[in-house]
Scaffold this motif. Structure first.
Motif, PDB file in Angstrom:
ATOM      1  N   PRO A 136       0.828  -1.098  -0.410  1.00  0.00           N
ATOM      2  CA  PRO A 136       0.071   0.305   0.175  1.00  0.00           C
ATOM      3  C   PRO A 136       1.145   1.482  -0.148  1.00  0.00           C
ATOM      4  N   THR A 137       0.577   2.228  -1.031  1.00  0.00           N
ATOM      5  CA  THR A 137       1.167   3.817  -0.458  1.00  0.00           C
ATOM      6  C   THR A 137      -0.061   4.759  -0.531  1.00  0.00           C
ATOM      7  N   GLY A 138       0.722   5.884  -0.720  1.00  0.00           N
ATOM      8  CA  GLY A 138      -0.888   6.906  -0.782  1.00  0.00           C
ATOM      9  C   GLY A 138      -1.216   6.898   0.945  1.00  0.00           C
ATOM     10  N   TRP A 139      -2.735   7.028   0.102  1.00  0.00           N
ATOM     11  CA  TRP A 139      -3.547   7.414   1.038  1.00  0.00           C
ATOM     12  C   TRP A 139      -3.780   5.968   1.885  1.00  0.00           C
ATOM     13  N   LEU A 140      -3.997   5.261   1.804  1.00  0.00           N
ATOM     14  CA  LEU A 140      -3.913   3.665   1.566  1.00  0.00           C
ATOM     15  C   LEU A 140      -2.841   2.917   3.107  1.00  0.00           C
ATOM     16  N   GLY A 141      -1.405   3.602   2.331  1.00  0.00           N
ATOM     17  CA  GLY A 141      -0.795   2.733   3.181  1.00  0.00           C
ATOM     18  C   GLY A 141      -0.637   3.489   5.069  1.00  0.00           C
ATOM     19  N   ALA A 142      -0.759   4.557   4.231  1.00  0.00           N
ATOM     20  CA  ALA A 142      -1.203   5.298   6.060  1.00  0.00           C
ATOM     21  C   ALA A 142      -2.386   5.219   6.774  1.00  0.00           C
ATOM     22  N   GLN A 143      -3.241   4.208   6.139  1.00  0.00           N
ATOM     23  CA  GLN A 143      -4.826   3.446   6.966  1.00  0.00           C
ATOM     24  C   GLN A 143      -3.846   2.813   7.299  1.00  0.00           C
ATOM     25  N   LEU A 144      -3.094   1.506   6.418  1.00  0.00           N
ATOM     26  CA  LEU A 144      -2.837   0.649   7.512  1.00  0.00           C
ATOM     27  C   LEU A 144      -1.725   0.733   8.286  1.00  0.00           C
ATOM     28  N   ARG A 145      -0.419   2.109   7.850  1.00  0.00           N
ATOM     29  CA  ARG A 145       0.314   2.053   9.445  1.00  0.00           C
ATOM     30  C   ARG A 145      -0.899   2.316  10.738  1.00  0.00           C
ATOM     31  N   LEU A 146      -1.507   3.313  10.657  1.00  0.00           N
ATOM     32  CA  LEU A 146      -2.864   3.392  11.848  1.00  0.00           C
ATOM     33  C   LEU A 146      -3.334   2.338  12.683  1.00  0.00           C
ATOM     34  N   LEU A 190      -0.682  -7.846   7.107  1.00  0.00           N
ATOM     35  CA  LEU A 190      -0.752  -6.459   7.529  1.00  0.00           C
ATOM     36  C   LEU A 190       0.936  -6.183   7.674  1.00  0.00           C
ATOM     37  N   ALA A 191       2.037  -7.141   8.207  1.00  0.00           N
ATOM     38  CA  ALA A 191       3.486  -6.924   8.523  1.00  0.00           C
ATOM     39  C   ALA A 191       4.145  -6.481   7.379  1.00  0.00           C
ATOM     40  N   TYR A 192       3.524  -8.024   6.397  1.00  0.00           N
ATOM     41  CA  TYR A 192       4.298  -7.889   5.490  1.00  0.00           C
ATOM     42  C   TYR A 192       4.081  -7.378   4.301  1.00  0.00           C
ATOM     43  N   GLN A 193       2.873  -6.727   4.304  1.00  0.00           N
ATOM     44  CA  GLN A 193       2.591  -5.186   2.938  1.00  0.00           C
ATOM     45  C   GLN A 193       3.041  -4.458   3.655  1.00  0.00           C
ATOM     46  N   THR A 439     -17.168   2.056  10.974  1.00  0.00           N
ATOM     47  CA  THR A 439     -17.019   1.201  13.025  1.00  0.00           C
ATOM     48  C   THR A 439     -16.002   1.147  12.950  1.00  0.00           C
ATOM     49  N   ILE A 440     -15.011   1.915  12.785  1.00  0.00           N
ATOM     50  CA  ILE A 440     -13.142   1.712  13.513  1.00  0.00           C
ATOM     51  C   ILE A 440     -13.418   3.361  13.707  1.00  0.00           C
ATOM     52  N   THR A 441     -12.700   3.824  14.601  1.00  0.00           N
ATOM     53  CA  THR A 441     -12.319   5.001  14.937  1.00  0.00           C
ATOM     54  C   THR A 441     -11.060   5.917  13.604  1.00  0.00           C
ATOM     55  N   PRO A 442     -10.742   6.515  13.433  1.00  0.00           N
ATOM     56  CA  PRO A 442      -9.946   7.203  12.749  1.00  0.00           C
ATOM     57  C   PRO A 442      -8.743   6.478  13.082  1.00  0.00           C
ATOM     58  N   ASP A 443      -8.253   7.172  14.521  1.00  0.00           N
ATOM     59  CA  ASP A 443      -7.050   5.994  14.861  1.00  0.00           C
ATOM     60  C   ASP A 443      -6.685   5.141  14.572  1.00  0.00           C
ATOM     61  N   THR A 486     -12.370  -7.486  17.761  1.00  0.00           N
ATOM     62  CA  THR A 486     -11.901  -7.071  18.470  1.00  0.00           C
ATOM     63  C   THR A 486     -10.781  -7.802  17.505  1.00  0.00           C
ATOM     64  N   ALA A 487     -10.363  -9.420  17.254  1.00  0.00           N
ATOM     65  CA  ALA A 487      -9.061  -9.685  16.779  1.00  0.00           C
ATOM     66  C   ALA A 487      -9.485 -10.317  15.516  1.00  0.00           C
ATOM     67  N   ASN A 488     -11.247 -10.210  14.738  1.00  0.00           N
ATOM     68  CA  ASN A 488     -10.920  -9.890  13.672  1.00  0.00           C
ATOM     69  C   ASN A 488     -11.509  -8.772  12.417  1.00  0.00           C
ATOM     70  N   PHE A 489     -11.515  -7.658  12.981  1.00  0.00           N
ATOM     71  CA  PHE A 489     -11.559  -6.722  12.414  1.00  0.00           C
ATOM     72  C   PHE A 489      -9.803  -6.612  10.995  1.00  0.00           C
ATOM     73  N   ASN A 490      -9.021  -7.082  11.724  1.00  0.00           N
ATOM     74  CA  ASN A 490      -7.316  -7.267  11.421  1.00  0.00           C
ATOM     75  C   ASN A 490      -7.280  -7.130  10.023  1.00  0.00           C
ATOM     76  N   GLN A 491      -8.179  -8.211   9.020  1.00  0.00           N
ATOM     77  CA  GLN A 491      -8.088  -8.800   8.343  1.00  0.00           C
ATOM     78  C   GLN A 491      -9.116  -7.993   7.060  1.00  0.00           C
ATOM     79  N   GLY A 492      -9.760  -6.815   7.218  1.00  0.00           N
ATOM     80  CA  GLY A 492     -10.045  -6.295   6.446  1.00  0.00           C
ATOM     81  C   GLY A 492      -9.561  -5.746   5.124  1.00  0.00           C
ATOM     82  N   TRP A 493      -8.272  -4.174   6.123  1.00  0.00           N
ATOM     83  CA  TRP A 493      -7.872  -3.942   5.472  1.00  0.00           C
ATOM     84  C   TRP A 493      -6.142  -4.692   4.464  1.00  0.00           C
TER      85      TRP A 493
END
Length: 704
Positions: A136-146, A190-193, A439-443, A486-493
């Motif tokens: 991911p780059t740009g805004w998507l990279g920032a989203q995964l970094r968040l 997430l870690a490898y992307q 359904t997830i806070t911005p941070d 809490t555990a499962n939302f991690n797969q979305g992005w």
């Protein structure tokens, strides 16, 4: 790649070398259409024999000899075989061979080895690139970094169900033991992307512990559940191991551990069936991993047989998603595992997954039918369906569980991969860009259990419209209502990132842009069958907020063809254009693929006009869209307001227009959006019903 029998451990060094090469190439995986000559040990398929059976074999003949006899008879004369081991529970000193004219059900029999002939998986239309290949780059990279800096990266540091899980020697994550596997299923990609060494180190820590503590019989993780639920947590675990191996194919522990576990699970299923369990409802998730192994890493009859058992003994989702069975109103009682929202989200893909093994076109038909039924009777504007634990109708105030959001996304991503219809990718993108962030806070430090299309507050409320979940379900927190999300939302992005780019299974070297977001390719992609290669690829865009997408790629081909780029054109993008380098922009057809050629250094510019449009929904209400984005209001209390009594009588009511005179309305004028409340006052009771309206200036005249 020839038919390698991974049950023979001495083949694994070569197997690992070959599959490592496959990870960086878009070649089609091998298949053994003649069947697996080693067969499935300790499994029999009684009856269905050809006349004159059995055949006595030589004392030193192995199961492969029986398979060879079946192959010589050819289909349809011989479609299966069974080998009887010598000197086993009363059998004679010579092995026997039964050739079969029909395929029958499996039974456990330690004295038999059985196999099928002429079976193969249909290739999917498109294949996602291996984990880590798309970054991911740009805004998507920032989203995964968040996400990494928020809950995903910190759960193993403070949340007991991951930090102190039974999967890594702790005492938490009890019950179904699903939360650590859920977390890994999103945390691994997430870690490898992101290529983050700290995150990758944490992945390896968890994976290593799990692999190093595999039971002697092959079981992975805790084994303290005595019924059909014993298998469920292993489904997301094996998805995690699969993704880990794609990103780290040098770890030679992974494939043997997966195969050993699956053989143990197959044996266990004969005595502990799936039954009415979470495992039975979600069988397709394990079949996905089995098919991945058959595609790339292990030609094993037992894998095919295990997938067949899971399908045959799991929930009949094909029957459920029919007009006769499917609930058309909100579910009250009885609420079952069939009516459970997350199960339905995962089941969207079940027949698409199974179609690769069944070759039955009605399975594909069922995929479209379930999409239509869910939309018609429970659909929401964001692309998901209402399920405040169970199917909840079309009312926009009813809730949808966060687990359902990410599972629905993944189901549509998989349907697009298998079937290739652009509408499935379009739906995955719509859900991702609306329901997931809503359904997830911005941070990304907190989330809701339930989101509502018309959600007016986020608080603990004993008086609520949803029926099956607790009073804190719409609260933003660490683990409101249940901790599964809490555990499962991690797969979305991360899984969205993995499916943005795919390769075509056809012989032509094609790279498919299935969804639009800023990404780049981490390394060159080769097409060995044609000699073509994509040396670099970058997609820059503010989409879905901006209308322009710019693809910059360097491609090499043979005979001047280069590499084909298949670009999905959204169904709403009327007037979209595609321009290659400095050529004249080409018109496109919405809802289809637009093909262009990438040769040498190529720049492709796409323009998607994002006009405002409306959809009529529940009670004739309107949902407003710009492109994919569903318009929402972040409400603040107006400083003051004034009521205008309109000289309009509507069905016995006086229409009252309440216009906010503070920052509320003023802030929206800059974008052309107007927000107002229309109240209808009953002339007899004088009670007022308020309706909130959102209107864009393009749709009405302020003067009128």
């Amino acid at each position: 790649l020839t038919c390698t029998h991974a049950s023979n451990m001495e083949h694994f060094p070569l197997l690992v070398l070959v599959t490592t090469l496959l990870l960086f190439a878009a070649s089609a995986p091998a298949s053994c259409s003649s069947g697996w000559s080693d067969g499935d040990d300790s499994v029999d398929r009684p009856n269905g024999d050809l006349p004159g059976m059995p055949i006595t074999l030589g004392d030193k003949d192995l199961p492969s000899s029986c398979a060879k006899l079946c192959a010589e008879r050819g289909a349809p004369n011989c479609v299966a075989w069974a080998y009887v081991k010598p000197n086993c529970s009363g059998s004679g000193p010579s092995p026997l061979c039964y050739l079969k004219q029909t395929v029958t059900s499996q039974v456990l029999n330690q004295c038999r080895v059985s196999g099928l002939m002429n079976v193969n998986l249909l290739p999917p239309k498109f294949r996602p690139l291996p984990v880590g290949s798309v970054q991911p780059t740009g805004w998507l990279g920032a989203q995964l970094r968040l996400q990494a800096d928020g809950l995903s990266g910190h759960l193993p540091l403070f949340w007991g169900d991951v930090m102190d899980s039974v999967w890594v020697g702790g005492s938490a994550d009890v019950g179904l033991h699903e939360r650590t596997p859920y977390w890994l299923n999103g945390f691994v990609p997430l870690a490898y992307q992101l290529g983050d060494p700290k995150l990758i180190s944490k992945v390896q820590e968890y994976v290593s512990y799990i692999l190093e503590h595999q039971a002697q019989d092959g079981w992975l993780g805790p084994e303290d559940i005595s019924d059909g639920n014993a298998y469920w947590s292993k489904y997301p675990l094996l998805m995690s191991l699969r993704q880990y191996y794609e990103a780290n194919s040098s770890d030679t522990r992974v494939l043997p551990a997966m195969l050993k576990f699956l053989k143990a699970a197959q044996t266990k299923l004969f005595t502990v069936p799936l039954g009415n369990s979470w495992s039975g409802a979600r069988w397709q998730d394990l079949v996905l991993t089995i098919h991945w192994l058959l595609d790339y890493h292990a030609d094993e009859q037992f894998l095919w047989d295990l997938a067949e058992t899971l399908h045959d003994t799991g929930f009949d989702w094909k029957k459920w998603f029919t007009n006769a069975s499917f609930p058309k109103v909100p579910v009250t009682d009885p609420a079952t595992l069939y009516t459970h929202g997350v199960n339905n989200g995962q089941a969207i893909k079940s027949e698409g997954v199974w179609y690769r093994q069944s070759h039955n076109s009605t399975d594909v038909d069922s995929c479209y039918k379930r999409m239509q039924l869910l939309d018609q009777y429970h659909g929401q504007a964001s692309g998901v369906f209402a399920c405040d634990e169970h199917l909840a109708g079309t009312m926009p105030s009813r809730g949808t569980e966060l687990c359902t959001v990410v599972e629905t996304m993944y189901s549509y991503e998989m349907l697009f991969s298998v079937i290739g219809d652009p509408k499935f990718a379009e739906r995955a993108e719509k859900v991702c860009y609306n329901a997931l962030p809503a359904t997830i806070t911005p941070d990304m430090w907190a989330h809701q259990y339930l989101q509502q299309s018309n959600g007016v507050n986020s608080m603990v409320s004993d008086d609520h419209v949803w029926t099956h979940d607790g009073p804190d379900s719409t609260l933003f927190g660490l683990a409101p209502n249940y901790g599964c999300c809490t555990a499962n939302f991690n797969q979305g992005w991360p899984k969205f990132v993995q499916h943005v780019l795919m390769t075509s299974s056809a012989s032509a070297p094609d790279l498919v842009v299935s969804m639009y977001a800023p990404v780049s390719m981490a390394h060159p992609l080769s097409f060995p069958s044609s000699g073509a290669k994509v040396s670099s690829f970058e997609m820059a865009t503010e989409y879905p907020f901006g209308e322009e997408v710019v693809i910059s790629a360097v491609c090499e081909g043979v005979g001047g063809r280069g590499v084909g780029l298949q670009l999905r054109i959204p169904s709403w993008a009327v007037g979209a254009t595609v321009q290659v380098n400095s050529s004249t922009p080409q018109s496109t057809v919405p809802g289809t693929f637009h093909a262009v050629q990438c040769q040498y250094s190529t720049v492709v510019k796409l323009n998607f006009p994002m006009s405002v449009r409306v959809e009529r929904r529940y009670n004739n209400s309107i949902s407003v869209f710009r492109g994919y984005v569903h318009a929402n209001i972040h409400t603040t209390a107006p400083k003051c307001g004034r009521i205008i009594v309109l000289n309009t009588i509507v069905q016995g009511c006086t229409a009252l227009l309440l216009i906010s005179e503070g920052n509320f309305l003023t802030a929206n004028k800059h974008t052309g959006w107007y927000v107002f409340v229309l109240g209808l006052q009953n002339q007899q009771t004088h009670t007022i019903t308020n309706m909130l309206y959102v209107v864009h200036a393009d749709l009405f005249s302020m003067d009128s």
